[in-house]
Design a protein around this motif. Structure first.
Motif, PDB file in Angstrom:
ATOM      1  N   GLY A 104     -15.579  92.826 -30.365  1.00  0.00           N
ATOM      2  CA  GLY A 104     -15.230  94.207 -30.652  1.00  0.00           C
ATOM      3  C   GLY A 104     -15.405  94.513 -32.125  1.00  0.00           C
ATOM      4  O   GLY A 104     -15.038  93.709 -32.980  1.00  0.00           O
ATOM      5  N   ILE A 105     -15.994  95.665 -32.430  1.00  0.00           N
ATOM      6  CA  ILE A 105     -16.191  96.075 -33.820  1.00  0.00           C
ATOM      7  C   ILE A 105     -15.558  97.450 -34.036  1.00  0.00           C
ATOM      8  O   ILE A 105     -15.489  98.269 -33.117  1.00  0.00           O
TER       9      ILE A 105
ATOM     10  N   ILE B 243     -17.294  96.215 -38.424  1.00  0.00           N
ATOM     11  CA  ILE B 243     -16.610  94.967 -38.755  1.00  0.00           C
ATOM     12  C   ILE B 243     -16.014  94.360 -37.485  1.00  0.00           C
ATOM     13  O   ILE B 243     -15.427  95.069 -36.656  1.00  0.00           O
ATOM     14  N   ILE B 244     -16.179  93.060 -37.335  1.00  0.00           N
ATOM     15  CA  ILE B 244     -15.711  92.368 -36.131  1.00  0.00           C
ATOM     16  C   ILE B 244     -14.179  92.267 -36.165  1.00  0.00           C
ATOM     17  O   ILE B 244     -13.602  91.678 -37.084  1.00  0.00           O
ATOM     18  N   ARG B 245     -13.528  92.842 -35.167  1.00  0.00           N
ATOM     19  CA  ARG B 245     -12.070  92.808 -35.064  1.00  0.00           C
ATOM     20  C   ARG B 245     -11.592  92.016 -33.852  1.00  0.00           C
ATOM     21  O   ARG B 245     -10.406  91.690 -33.767  1.00  0.00           O
ATOM     22  N   LEU B 246     -12.509  91.715 -32.944  1.00  0.00           N
ATOM     23  CA  LEU B 246     -12.154  90.960 -31.743  1.00  0.00           C
ATOM     24  C   LEU B 246     -13.299  90.059 -31.387  1.00  0.00           C
ATOM     25  O   LEU B 246     -14.463  90.466 -31.443  1.00  0.00           O
ATOM     26  N   CYS B 247     -13.001  88.818 -31.051  1.00  0.00           N
ATOM     27  CA  CYS B 247     -14.053  87.936 -30.587  1.00  0.00           C
ATOM     28  C   CYS B 247     -13.432  86.790 -29.806  1.00  0.00           C
ATOM     29  O   CYS B 247     -12.409  86.248 -30.197  1.00  0.00           O
ATOM     30  N   ASN B 248     -14.033  86.490 -28.651  1.00  0.00           N
ATOM     31  CA  ASN B 248     -13.473  85.438 -27.804  1.00  0.00           C
ATOM     32  C   ASN B 248     -14.163  84.101 -28.088  1.00  0.00           C
ATOM     33  O   ASN B 248     -15.182  84.029 -28.787  1.00  0.00           O
TER      34      ASN B 248
ATOM     35  N   LEU C 170     -13.953  86.734 -37.366  1.00  0.00           N
ATOM     36  CA  LEU C 170     -13.106  87.899 -37.565  1.00  0.00           C
ATOM     37  C   LEU C 170     -13.255  88.447 -38.988  1.00  0.00           C
ATOM     38  O   LEU C 170     -13.322  87.683 -39.956  1.00  0.00           O
ATOM     39  N   ASP C 171     -13.329  89.765 -39.068  1.00  0.00           N
ATOM     40  CA  ASP C 171     -13.450  90.496 -40.339  1.00  0.00           C
ATOM     41  C   ASP C 171     -14.817  90.344 -40.996  1.00  0.00           C
ATOM     42  O   ASP C 171     -15.002  90.755 -42.143  1.00  0.00           O
ATOM     43  N   LYS C 172     -15.777  89.753 -40.270  1.00  0.00           N
ATOM     44  CA  LYS C 172     -17.158  89.688 -40.768  1.00  0.00           C
ATOM     45  C   LYS C 172     -17.926  90.914 -40.257  1.00  0.00           C
ATOM     46  O   LYS C 172     -17.638  91.455 -39.188  1.00  0.00           O
ATOM     47  N   PRO C 173     -18.949  91.370 -41.005  1.00  0.00           N
ATOM     48  CA  PRO C 173     -19.810  92.445 -40.481  1.00  0.00           C
ATOM     49  C   PRO C 173     -20.645  91.933 -39.311  1.00  0.00           C
ATOM     50  O   PRO C 173     -21.033  90.761 -39.275  1.00  0.00           O
ATOM     51  N   LEU C 174     -20.903  92.810 -38.367  1.00  0.00           N
ATOM     52  CA  LEU C 174     -21.649  92.413 -37.170  1.00  0.00           C
ATOM     53  C   LEU C 174     -23.019  91.836 -37.520  1.00  0.00           C
ATOM     54  O   LEU C 174     -23.555  90.996 -36.790  1.00  0.00           O
ATOM     55  N   GLU C 175     -23.597  92.256 -38.650  1.00  0.00           N
ATOM     56  CA  GLU C 175     -24.945  91.821 -39.023  1.00  0.00           C
ATOM     57  C   GLU C 175     -25.071  90.308 -39.186  1.00  0.00           C
ATOM     58  O   GLU C 175     -26.188  89.775 -39.156  1.00  0.00           O
ATOM     59  N   VAL C 176     -23.952  89.590 -39.363  1.00  0.00           N
ATOM     60  CA  VAL C 176     -24.056  88.131 -39.513  1.00  0.00           C
ATOM     61  C   VAL C 176     -24.558  87.489 -38.225  1.00  0.00           C
ATOM     62  O   VAL C 176     -24.999  86.333 -38.229  1.00  0.00           O
ATOM     63  N   LEU C 177     -24.529  88.223 -37.114  1.00  0.00           N
ATOM     64  CA  LEU C 177     -24.966  87.692 -35.818  1.00  0.00           C
ATOM     65  C   LEU C 177     -26.367  88.137 -35.444  1.00  0.00           C
ATOM     66  O   LEU C 177     -26.832  87.864 -34.339  1.00  0.00           O
ATOM     67  N   LEU C 178     -27.057  88.803 -36.390  1.00  0.00           N
ATOM     68  CA  LEU C 178     -28.377  89.351 -36.101  1.00  0.00           C
ATOM     69  C   LEU C 178     -29.380  88.933 -37.164  1.00  0.00           C
ATOM     70  O   LEU C 178     -29.039  88.877 -38.348  1.00  0.00           O
ATOM     71  N   PRO C 179     -30.639  88.649 -36.787  1.00  0.00           N
ATOM     72  CA  PRO C 179     -31.673  88.392 -37.798  1.00  0.00           C
ATOM     73  C   PRO C 179     -31.853  89.629 -38.683  1.00  0.00           C
ATOM     74  O   PRO C 179     -31.731  90.759 -38.204  1.00  0.00           O
ATOM     75  N   GLU C 180     -32.148  89.405 -39.925  1.00  0.00           N
ATOM     76  CA  GLU C 180     -32.244  90.522 -40.873  1.00  0.00           C
ATOM     77  C   GLU C 180     -33.282  91.553 -40.449  1.00  0.00           C
ATOM     78  O   GLU C 180     -33.102  92.751 -40.654  1.00  0.00           O
TER      79      GLU C 180
END
Length: 314
Positions: free
Chosen positions: A31-32, A37-42, A57-67
């Motif tokens: 959840g963002i 910003i990531i607020r929920l993750c299982n 948690l609290d990281k931007p979603l972009e850390v999970l995506l190629p630039e």
């Protein structure tokens, strides 16, 4: 107990069920907030992307995506947020979303997103599935359907399809079509056996593959005939590539038990199309005509024909 009271008594139990589903399901749930910003993750999300517990948690979603897909992904999210649908599958039928693991490796994702809220604030929740194995399987099937099994080159149907795309993309440039024919190939099978014939086919395929550019398209036309499409090359450059292929193949030594070392040659027909003249059927017909002239003239040579606008009009 009234109906209203019985329903109320189930609410805490339902919350426990939902919590159990979120934390034990194999699909990732993330959840963002409205700032991305990531607020929920299982735990499944952490496992899919290779992160330790709590680190996302609290990281931007972009850390999970190629630039390279950041801009595209942001447009998808913005389009969903401004739309009227409550849930949407991201990506397209012919494409998947690329994800980036903590170690930098990429994975293929299937993602469904939905709008909700938490503590009175809007939140977007994504259900994520790693479909990399499925994508690899589909790509393997596609490759098998398009590839000649012996040579590893494109088969005739796939060659045509790839050339049509290249012709469309390079309509304003010179293009060349080449048809190769292995000289005396029937005698190879008759004298040395079909395994030897397969080795000759494989050798020429390797020479062809290793002698061309990344933008060139090579295929096995059938039997001992091969085809090559050369975009964005004028006559002198195309001839140089064809002659290099012929020289590399004729220099290959074949050694079969009970027989002296053997070498083989190849004939080639080259059709060069001026800008605006690169019609696939005309190029193949002209290259085939040039190949016939090379074989009639004694084989082991290249014959070149040029396709001009006036030739197409006649």
């Amino acid at each position: 107990m009234t109906k209203r009271a019985s329903i109320a008594s189930l609410i805490p139990a339902s919350q426990d069920i939902y919590r159990k589903i979120v934390f034990e399901i194999a699909d990732g749930i993330i959840g963002i907030d409205d700032h991305g910003i990531i607020r929920l993750c299982n735990p499944a999300t952490e496992s899919i992307f290779g992160w330790k517990s709590g680190e996302l948690l609290d990281k931007p979603l972009e850390v999970l995506l190629p630039e390279r897909v950041h801009g595209f992904h942001q447009k998808l999210v913005a389009s969903f947020q401004s739309g009227n649908t409550e849930a949407r599958y991201m990506g397209q039928r012919s494409a998947t979303i690329a994800g980036r693991r903590l170690d930098g490796t990429e994975i293929n994702l299937g993602i469904t997103i939905l709008r909700t809220s938490a503590a009175g604030s809007p939140m977007m929740v994504a259900v994520i599935r790693d479909i990399s194995d499925h994508v690899r399987y589909q790509n393997d099937l596609k490759r098998l359907a398009e590839t000649d099994s012996l040579s590893g080159l494109l088969n005739r149907r796939a060659f045509r399809a790839n050339v049509l795309q290249s012709v469309s993309a390079n309509a304003t440039s010179y293009s060349s079509m080449v048809i190769f024919d292995l000289d005396g190939f029937k005698g190879v099978n008759d004298r040395f056996g079909h395994d030897a014939g397969d080795e000759v086919i494989t050798c020429f395929s390797d020479v062809l593959r290793n002698s061309i550019r990344a933008t060139d398209i090579a295929g096995r036309w059938g039997g001992e005939e091969f085809v090559l499409f050369l975009p964005n090359l004028k006559a002198r450059e195309a001839i140089a590539i064809v002659e290099r292929i012929r020289a590399n193949f004729s220099g290959a030594d074949f050694n079969w038990q009970g027989h002296p070392s053997a070498n083989f040659t190849v004939s080639a027909g080259l059709a060069i199309a001026a800008p605006g003249c690169a019609d696939l059927s005309d190029m193949i017909a002209s290259a085939d005509k040039a190949l016939y002239e090379a074989k009639r003239a004694g084989r082991d040579q290249l014959v070149c024909l040029e396709i001009q606008q006036e030739a197409l009009a006649s």
